[in-house]
Design an enzyme around this catalytic site. Structure first.
Site, PDB file in Angstrom:
ATOM      1  CB  SER A 183      39.425  47.581  44.762  1.00  0.00           C
ATOM      2  OG  SER A 183      39.568  47.891  43.387  1.00  0.00           O
ATOM      3  N   PRO A 217      36.078  48.313  37.312  1.00  0.00           N
ATOM      4  CG  PRO A 217      35.707  50.274  38.551  1.00  0.00           C
ATOM      5  CD  PRO A 217      35.609  48.781  38.646  1.00  0.00           C
ATOM      6  N   GLY A 218      38.727  49.059  37.007  1.00  0.00           N
ATOM      7  CA  GLY A 218      40.159  49.256  36.771  1.00  0.00           C
ATOM      8  C   GLY A 218      40.991  49.653  37.971  1.00  0.00           C
ATOM      9  N   GLY A 219      40.512  49.382  39.176  1.00  0.00           N
ATOM     10  CA  GLY A 219      41.274  49.759  40.365  1.00  0.00           C
ATOM     11  C   GLY A 219      42.646  49.123  40.415  1.00  0.00           C
ATOM     12  CG  ASP A 235      35.262  42.863  34.186  1.00  0.00           C
ATOM     13  OD1 ASP A 235      34.062  42.786  33.877  1.00  0.00           O
ATOM     14  OD2 ASP A 235      35.659  42.807  35.359  1.00  0.00           O
ATOM     15  CE  LYS A 300      36.962  38.638  46.559  1.00  0.00           C
ATOM     16  NZ  LYS A 300      37.488  39.967  46.867  1.00  0.00           N
TER      17      LYS A 300
END
Length: 357
Positions: A183, A217-219, A235, A300
């Site tokens: 991402s 996770p940090g993209g 998060d 979205k």
């Protein structure tokens, strides 16, 4: 030359038709849109020959949401042999071009055609230069040849400064191996699309601070850290250790929709999977209350009426800022790395930038 041809993500042909029809009606350009499902392209057929040129003159391509690329022109059938001769004959009535891009559609058939295009490009380029139809240091339009097959090509023109930055609108970004998720490419592409490259050092630098909502996770945090920013990652899930080891990330276990920074940050980014209206409201709060100077947030999309819903949300956001009396620029694009979503970029225009050191 009465056709405006547009590339798009497969499955979003209807959104392109809705969007361009909306603009054409507003600009009084008579015509109709058509597309086949999953074809990765759409056409707007104008009743007047100058219609496509009027649309391209009145609209800024970068401000369109769903088209990835566009060109005005027409389809030309190609024989098995002497394709170059047929193209040169067709181009004889068109202006000299400053560049040529051979494009294919974002489909399986298109991927197979890309090999043909790579082999065909060199001899075609040489023939165009020899015939005086390509002058690469000139200021003419870009020649865009979209091959639907080896036997049919859309011969189109577009101004280089009012069309996609990359062939087919597909950026050539390399996934960084140290990034914790793919991402990360969404945010990198957003910066390429929304921020002129010569402004990156001023608007994306190590003197800045950022907040990543729904970070794990940090993209997206990775892209902020890559530019040297101090980042607050919000998060309840775990962040990649490699990011925490940089010393630039503070991880807070909190709700991204209720967190607010104690002082204004330069950037807020958010890729939370949530109803688009809720993410849109988040944008209005952060920019409207001066919690950040710039933001990138993904919305979205619903299953149906996707263009209409995006347009409604963007208008609602704009009305909210107007009611608050704040000046905010709003951009929206379905990027190549997006899927069932669009990416929004907002920037406060009435806040002084924080001085860099």
């Amino acid at each position: 030359m009465n056709t405006l041809f547009m590339h798009c993500r497969p499955g979003f042909e209807g959104e392109v038709c809705s969007e361009i029809s909306d603009h054409a009606a507003r600009l009084n350009v008579a015509g109709y849109a058509k597309a086949k499902p999953q074809s990765a392209c759409a056409e707007f057929i104008c009743h007047e020959p100058e219609g496509p040129q009027r649309l391209m003159r009145e609209l800024r391509f970068a401000e369109l949401i769903f088209p990835r690329q566009w060109a005005r022109g027409e389809f030309v059938p190609l024989p098995e042999s002497d394709r170059i001769g047929v193209l040169l004959e067709h181009l004889s009535n068109l202006p000299t071009c400053s560049s040529v891009w051979l494009e294919v559609l974002d489909t399986n058939d298109g991927k197979e055609l890309s090999t043909f295009c790579r082999k065909f490009e060199v001899p075609l380029r040489k023939a165009l230069i020899k015939a005086g139809k390509l002058q690469e240091d000139g200021n003419g339009p870009r020649l865009l040849l979209t091959f639907k097959s080896g036997r049919e090509v859309f011969v189109g023109l577009a101004d280089a400064d009012n069309s996609a930055m990359w062939p087919m609108g597909i950026p050539r970004l390399k996934f960084p191996r140290e990034a914790p998720s793919r991402s990360t490419l969404k945010l990198e592409e957003a910066w390429h699309h929304f921020i002129p490259r010569d402004q990156w050092d001023a608007r994306l630098n190590g003197d800045m601070t950022g907040v990543d909502l729904g970070a794990a996770p940090g993209g997206w945090t990775y892209q902020l850290v890559r530019r040297g920013m101090l980042v607050t990652a919000i998060d309840n899930g775990p962040m990649a250790e490699s990011l925490m080891d940089t010393g630039l990330v503070q991880h807070l276990m909190a709700d991204g929709f209720t967190f607010k920074p104690k002082q204004t940050v330069d950037w807020m980014v958010c890729d939370i999977v949530e109803k688009p209206a809720r993410n849109a409201a988040l944008l209005e709060t952060w920019l409207g209350e001066g919690l950040c100077r710039e933001a990138v947030v993904n919305l979205k999309l619903p299953m149906k009426q996707r263009y209409a819903e995006v347009r409604r949300l963007l208008d609602r956001i704009a009305d909210g800022f107007k009611a608050r009396g704040v000046k905010v620029s709003i951009g929206c694009k379905q990027l190549y790395h997006d899927r069932e979503e669009v990416t929004c970029h907002l920037r406060r225009l009435d806040m002084k930038p924080r001085p860099s050191h």
